[in-house]
Design an enzyme around this catalytic site. Sequence first.
Site, mmCIF file in Angstrom:
data_model
loop_
_atom_site.group_PDB
_atom_site.id
_atom_site.type_symbol
_atom_site.label_atom_id
_atom_site.label_comp_id
_atom_site.label_asym_id
_atom_site.label_seq_id
_atom_site.Cartn_x
_atom_site.Cartn_y
_atom_site.Cartn_z
ATOM 1 N N GLY A 52 0.969 -1.204 0.024
ATOM 2 C CA GLY A 52 0.018 0.178 -0.009
ATOM 3 C C GLY A 52 0.866 1.205 -0.001
ATOM 4 O O GLY A 52 2.087 1.125 -0.320
ATOM 5 N N ARG A 340 -14.037 12.910 13.185
ATOM 6 C CA ARG A 340 -15.062 11.724 13.118
ATOM 7 C C ARG A 340 -15.815 11.356 14.086
ATOM 8 O O ARG A 340 -16.731 10.905 13.943
ATOM 9 C CB ARG A 340 -14.079 10.797 12.237
ATOM 10 C CG ARG A 340 -13.711 11.208 10.931
ATOM 11 C CD ARG A 340 -12.811 10.131 10.328
ATOM 12 N NE ARG A 340 -12.431 10.732 8.867
ATOM 13 C CZ ARG A 340 -11.525 10.221 8.078
ATOM 14 N NH1 ARG A 340 -10.889 9.423 8.526
ATOM 15 N NH2 ARG A 340 -11.274 10.905 6.887
#
Lengths: 647, 253
Positions: A52, A340
Amino acid sequence: MSLNAEQTGSSDLVSRVPSGPVAEMWDKHKFDLKLIAPTNKRKFTIIVVGTGLAGASAAASLAEQGYNVHAVTIHDSPRRAHSIAAQGGINAAKNYQNDGDSIHRLFYDTVKGGDFRSREANVYRLAQCSTSIIDQCVAQGVPFAREYGGTLANRTFGGVQVSRTFYARGQTGQQLLLGAYGSLMRQVGLGKVTLHSRREMLDVVTVDGVCRGIVMRNLVTGAIESLAGHAVLLCTGGYGNAYYLSTNAKGCNVTAAWRAHRRGAYFANPCFTQIHPTCIPVTGDHQSKLTLMSESLRNDGRVWVPKTPGDKRAPNTIPEADRDYYLENKYKGFGNMVPRDVASRNAKQQCDAGRGVGTSGKAVYLDFAEAIKRLGQKTIEEKYGNLFHMYHKITDEDPYQVPMRIYPAIHYTMGGLWVDYNLQSTLKGLFVLGEANFSDHGANRLGASALMQGLADGYFVVPYTVADHLATSKLPPVTTDSREFKAAVEEASFRTKQLLGIQGRRSADSFHRELGHTMWDYCGMSRNAAGLEKAIGKIRELRAEFWTNVKVLGHDHELNQNLEYAGRVADFLEFGELLATDALTRNESCGGHFREEFQEDGEALRDDANFCHVAAWQFQGDNKPSVLHKEPLTFDEVHLTKRSYRE
Amino acid sequence: MSAMLDLTLKIWRQDGPKTRGAFKTYHLKGISTEMSFLEMLDILNEQLIQLGEEPVAFDHDCREGICGMCSLMINGQAHGPETKTTTCQLHMRRFHNHDTIVIEPWRARAFPVIRDLVVDRTAFDRIQAVGGFVSINVGNAPDGNSVPVPKVNADKALDAAVCIGCGACVAACKNASATLFVGAKVSQFALLPQGQAERVQRVQKMVAQMDKEGFGSCTNTSECEAACPAGISVEMISRMNLEFLKATVVGAT
């Protein structure tokens, strides 16, 4: 129940944070780190697991410098890693908008956003590296959004009051990963990186106490293979799939990190999981995963619920007077752009109060009508086109016409393997990068910071710190024929055969779903001691049943996706208990870790006197309680205060 | 609102790269129209496990249309009947009760079958490795705003760069041509100032590798564009051809 926290180990964790002012630490440290001369680099081999953002950038950078690199991925191609799905953007303290941003402000926002549970020195370094990341990605040909004059465009994200997020529509992760993937493939073409695709790491191998390689399964042939080198980098992402339903890709798993943990790498703050406020709600029992709708949508979308519980009118027919834009009303300074954890908790509170919408009542509206009226549909399309398209495909509703329905879901995990300032774990020679480590986001990650961390670790931190390890450690020649490697291969083969031999009655998927339900019900958005104790009991029972009743078909010498999956579920069943134990031990609320017993006006109530530390767990053996080690956290630059987004 | 479907599935089963494959028929009952296509396959696999039959192997990962891992021919169409949609984004509401659905792997010489519906797409990686990048080492980059890029070029470059590398273009093409995939990467860098230094060599090397991998020539029928879940236009192929022609005429200096 035996509370594992009582068996606290000594605080023997050495963070290697340099002395001096935080702004000078990284430069000073880089000078103090030992180097490997250019002509000597080719004598060293480095194994990078995961491709990644963290893994691809690390593998490419190390190969560019001249090291021999092995890059290992479970996918058919490095480009499939789940970084590809990151949507909204990447932060950098460029201050291109002349709106008061600086390295110090990005550092401050990130420490505060993490609710004071991250390591100041690491976060400062992250903010310092952020500006170089953008330069590097632009030079690679990453097509970031631009203004008409040709300069880079920015938008804003939750928990901040500046515009510092760089983006490429709603697919920034894809573009950054393809940039890193291009650099990686260039090194593959040049012969400096050997790519091992469709390989799953099953174990790390230590020789004389130093991590010297890995054992992996060739997913096509089933062969158990191994690689030896001078250092191993784990860049294997987070453990959100412990909850079964998450925004993670189906293949995301904790196996690499957990296997390393079992070999001596401490696991830090596993209870710090991020629940993202804006995901497409669950539709039924068949659901296999959840889809994120980027936080960037809250730049223009307004979150609301009907004021009256049970109001079933179609959203467009509900007049303004009957709507509650609860984030805008409650958090005046940040509005829809609160972090969040705060946005998720508020969505849950609204739904629990009966004001949720949709058939399940577990959703709130994210409405673009006002923005479309103000900016025109074309502008909204340019900014978020692919996200609107994705939403439409999944729900069969057109978000240009009706508000999106969204609900929180497990998204990112701030916890991970413990690392020092050099990103080295407690297992010497094993480095951990990106989401797989714990270091930068504390108890809550701010939006657009994960891409920043993955690339900072890979491009700008680990190339320096690995060199120091290679230059200062005794690393005698080791091959995969050595006793340690053979034993590890033997163990991995045994475990594989064991899974195939049980021949029980339940699929791996059914165990995983049951674990997920337990995790979400008792260790999800809201936790309490009784629930966590219950969860631990349930996980233990489920784990015991798994090893007598799982049904895995097929053979070990072939592509066997069911077998791969069963191995991952087995590790989640061990890991889940540690997560719950950590949550039970941390008797405070902070960031995404919300313990119902510790709150004030519905907001998280920290206990800095007792919990201003990193909880790092040491594995003791199967079914034995882990030992807790504490790394105290000090805040010299950003003073410990109550985190508030109301003003 | 959701309804329930009874379906007949004809699925390609093949034990390994060297064994012969064949279609096998399965009947599924009570599939909710709210399910995704892959969730329908999950249900089939769960039932197969209970029956003691090995589940169907298929590639998938993100299940939100971006990783490019899923790859099914559904009733002869790459990624199924909807435009700009990957298999994982396809939902069962697009099918009808008692439908028969034929599911095959990508068929192309350069994408050999590994098992059932799983194919080997590493040929794409090898094409990337010869030129799908800008040769810039970490540490060499100038400030991000030092080279302005006109917005229209940046947007066009992104239109090319959104390729997810799934291979639907190859699977949809009668010649199994990879020109849309290669054209997209060539175009991205041809449109950006950062790609200029290697512009000539890039197109030459990538086209040569594409041929070497066994992909066919472009048919000019635009099936690739119709199948592409990322909405990549065949203009990318025109641009690649132009770039290739220019590189051939002007030559590598």
